[in-house]
Design an enzyme around this catalytic site. Sequence first.
Site, PDB file in Angstrom:
ATOM      1  N   ARG A 104       2.332  56.174 -48.226  1.00 35.00           N
ATOM      2  CA  ARG A 104       3.461  55.271 -47.676  1.00 35.00           C
ATOM      3  C   ARG A 104       2.898  53.929 -47.492  1.00 35.00           C
ATOM      4  O   ARG A 104       1.754  53.693 -46.836  1.00 35.00           O
ATOM      5  CB  ARG A 104       3.532  55.788 -46.256  1.00 35.00           C
ATOM      6  CG  ARG A 104       4.622  55.223 -45.445  1.00 35.00           C
ATOM      7  CD  ARG A 104       4.970  55.829 -44.206  1.00 35.00           C
ATOM      8  NE  ARG A 104       5.469  56.962 -44.251  1.00 35.00           N
ATOM      9  CZ  ARG A 104       6.751  57.436 -44.146  1.00 35.00           C
ATOM     10  NH1 ARG A 104       7.352  56.462 -43.732  1.00 35.00           N
ATOM     11  NH2 ARG A 104       7.029  58.762 -44.047  1.00 35.00           N
ATOM     12  N   THR A 108       5.469  48.073 -45.725  1.00 34.55           N
ATOM     13  CA  THR A 108       7.137  48.577 -45.900  1.00 34.55           C
ATOM     14  C   THR A 108       7.516  50.001 -45.428  1.00 34.55           C
ATOM     15  O   THR A 108       8.639  50.278 -45.316  1.00 34.55           O
ATOM     16  CB  THR A 108       7.585  48.314 -47.435  1.00 34.55           C
ATOM     17  OG1 THR A 108       6.824  49.276 -47.981  1.00 34.55           O
ATOM     18  CG2 THR A 108       7.219  46.951 -48.104  1.00 34.55           C
ATOM     19  N   ASP A 200       3.006  70.075 -39.718  1.00 33.00           N
ATOM     20  CA  ASP A 200       2.541  69.328 -40.655  1.00 33.00           C
ATOM     21  C   ASP A 200       2.118  70.431 -41.683  1.00 33.00           C
ATOM     22  O   ASP A 200       1.246  70.950 -41.581  1.00 33.00           O
ATOM     23  CB  ASP A 200       1.467  68.518 -40.534  1.00 33.00           C
ATOM     24  CG  ASP A 200       1.091  67.583 -41.569  1.00 33.00           C
ATOM     25  OD1 ASP A 200       0.779  68.270 -42.815  1.00 33.00           O
ATOM     26  OD2 ASP A 200       1.183  66.447 -41.652  1.00 33.00           O
ATOM     27  N   ASP A 203      -1.097  70.089 -43.303  1.00 36.57           N
ATOM     28  CA  ASP A 203      -2.399  70.211 -42.469  1.00 36.57           C
ATOM     29  C   ASP A 203      -2.369  71.938 -42.250  1.00 36.57           C
ATOM     30  O   ASP A 203      -3.335  72.567 -42.325  1.00 36.57           O
ATOM     31  CB  ASP A 203      -2.213  69.680 -40.963  1.00 36.57           C
ATOM     32  CG  ASP A 203      -2.799  68.059 -41.220  1.00 36.57           C
ATOM     33  OD1 ASP A 203      -3.230  67.882 -42.158  1.00 36.57           O
ATOM     34  OD2 ASP A 203      -2.333  67.581 -40.294  1.00 36.57           O
TER      35      ASP A 203
END
Length: 209
Positions: A104, A108, A200, A203
């Site tokens: 990511r 932005t 997650d 994870d």
Amino acid sequence: MGKVYVFDHPLIQHKLTFIRDKNTGTKEFRELVDEVSTLMAFEITRELPLEDIEVDTPVSKANAKTLTGKKLGIVPILRAGLGMVDGILKLIPAAKVGHVGLYRDPETLKPIEYYVKLPSDVEERDFILVDPMLATGGSAVEAINSLKKRGAKNITFMCLVACPEGVEAIQAEHPDVDIYIAALDEKLNEKGYIVPGLGDAGDRLFGTK
Ligand code: URA
């Protein structure tokens, strides 16, 4: 518009319950994701085309069926998608496996590809893109872009848990892509987690936190 299939098979739903449970440890979580991926692969391959062939049994000739049509490619979105690959390969061992890695952009917040490796005969294959979670849909949309840019023509997306925002994002950007999910949850929270979700997925699969 691409179709959305929610698999309501009792085994998938039962195993998903334990995947969601926060008390399920890494080893069991990984095994359950693997098992559900196999079950989902069984459902997803239901419409694969067959052709008639003749085979000699020890007794006589038999009219039988064999798979025909395009070969398959499985593409996990790194890293959590990796947890689904082996489960699918158990049923489709001849499939080739590509990889798409996205990060990511901190400014932005858009997903940017940092790694893409696909089978060389990309145009000849149908692809199953996998990621356990379909949250905002940003990664899935970008991963589909990555595949299409390299010549993939027929892509389906498979995940364990989706939310409406993610489904809508894929449908808006890639209306040709069908979506296969084990559960459609309520929403995204302010931190980008699916609610109720499973936390997650990366994870929990890899024991990192
Ligand atoms: N990715 C995850 O692993 N979990 C979520 O709930 C959303 C995105």
